[in-house]
Scaffold this active site. Structure first.
Site, PDB file in Angstrom:
ATOM      1  N   SER A 240    -109.161-156.557 -54.489  1.00 34.67           N
ATOM      2  CA  SER A 240    -109.227-156.363 -55.969  1.00 34.67           C
ATOM      3  C   SER A 240    -110.525-155.746 -56.384  1.00 34.67           C
ATOM      4  O   SER A 240    -110.959-155.685 -57.595  1.00 34.67           O
ATOM      5  CB  SER A 240    -109.300-157.862 -56.205  1.00 34.67           C
ATOM      6  OG  SER A 240    -110.438-158.674 -55.719  1.00 34.67           O
ATOM      7  N   SER A 241    -111.550-155.270 -55.405  1.00 35.12           N
ATOM      8  CA  SER A 241    -112.733-154.669 -55.770  1.00 35.12           C
ATOM      9  C   SER A 241    -112.562-153.081 -55.764  1.00 35.12           C
ATOM     10  O   SER A 241    -112.092-152.680 -54.771  1.00 35.12           O
ATOM     11  CB  SER A 241    -113.604-155.030 -54.579  1.00 35.12           C
ATOM     12  OG  SER A 241    -114.636-154.335 -54.588  1.00 35.12           O
ATOM     13  N   PRO A 242    -113.119-152.706 -56.813  1.00 35.04           N
ATOM     14  CA  PRO A 242    -112.981-151.279 -57.110  1.00 35.04           C
ATOM     15  C   PRO A 242    -114.194-150.645 -56.066  1.00 35.04           C
ATOM     16  O   PRO A 242    -113.657-149.472 -55.577  1.00 35.04           O
ATOM     17  CB  PRO A 242    -113.487-150.964 -58.549  1.00 35.04           C
ATOM     18  CG  PRO A 242    -114.415-152.152 -58.961  1.00 35.04           C
ATOM     19  CD  PRO A 242    -113.697-153.312 -58.403  1.00 35.04           C
TER      20      PRO A 242
ATOM     21  N   THR B 200    -114.567-151.683 -53.404  1.00 38.28           N
ATOM     22  CA  THR B 200    -113.998-151.703 -51.820  1.00 38.28           C
ATOM     23  C   THR B 200    -113.205-150.256 -51.638  1.00 38.28           C
ATOM     24  O   THR B 200    -112.885-149.876 -50.630  1.00 38.28           O
ATOM     25  CB  THR B 200    -113.384-152.973 -51.671  1.00 38.28           C
ATOM     26  OG1 THR B 200    -114.437-154.088 -51.682  1.00 38.28           O
ATOM     27  CG2 THR B 200    -112.782-153.172 -50.326  1.00 38.28           C
TER      28      THR B 200
END
Length: 202
Positions: free
Chosen positions: A12-14, A16
């Site tokens: 869910s982390s951009p 990442t």
């Protein structure tokens, strides 16, 4: 050969997403290998970094607003599509990360699924929390979405996701991606990949 890099991540982390796409270049230039470890970043935030939630609630948070611009700059530099944020942000990623955990023993399959899931969420703006979307991503990567969805719901996979998350917290992590070089040299985020590369070259 033992992997020198551990990449603890949440889909869910951009940031990442960017690090996931940039890490292979680091590995190629250094000759290092990596192991990818799925976690639930929301549980990490709840345990050790609740300030993330407070920052999101501040509509006039200049640092947060500027981060969206920097995110797009990094995405352009890495040639990674970044249609973000979408209507699904912030995403509940527990279903997606269980899919990842079900593939953790097959790292090549995990990487393929993660690449497809990142494109689904950050390029096509699909719902990362929808099991049907996740199954379609798996099918698109030749991984068998129905079977993977069933495996992702098992108690074994659920326990593995909790254990991975607890481990990264215990080792000092506070978000995604948390990157370790040689077990105890910790780095965080896409921006610190040059430091990861320097550590691998020492």
């Amino acid at each position: 050969m033992t992997a020198r890099v551990e990449f603890f991540f949440d889909l869910s982390s951009p940031w990442t997403c960017l690090a996931f796409h940039n890490l292979p270049g680091v590995l190629e230039r250094t000759g290092a290998t990596a192991v990818y470890r799925p976690i639930l970043v929301g549980a990490v935030f709840n345990a050790v970094n609740p300030a993330v939630y407070a920052a999101r609630e501040q509509v006039d948070n200049r640092r947060l607003q500027h981060s969206w611009k920097i995110l797009k700059d990094w995405a352009r530099l890495a040639d990674v599509p970044m249609n973000f944020p979408s209507q699904w942000h912030p995403a509940k990623s527990i279903a997606a990360m269980r899919f990842c955990c079900a593939l953790e023993e097959d790292q090549a399959a995990l990487i393929r699924f993660a690449r497809g899931a990142f494109a689904s969420y950050f390029d096509r703006q699909e719902n990362l929390d929808d099991p049907a979307v996740l199954a379609a991503v798996a099918d698109g990567e030749g991984l068998g979405g129905v079977a993977l969805a069933a495996a992702a719901g098992s108690d074994t996979v659920k326990a593995r996701l909790r254990a991975n998350t607890d481990e990264v917290i215990a080792r000092g992590g506070y978000g995604s991606p948390t990157i370790f070089v040689d077990k105890d040299d910790m780095y965080f985020g896409n921006d610190q990949l040059p430091l990861v590369e320097a550590a691998l070259k020492r």
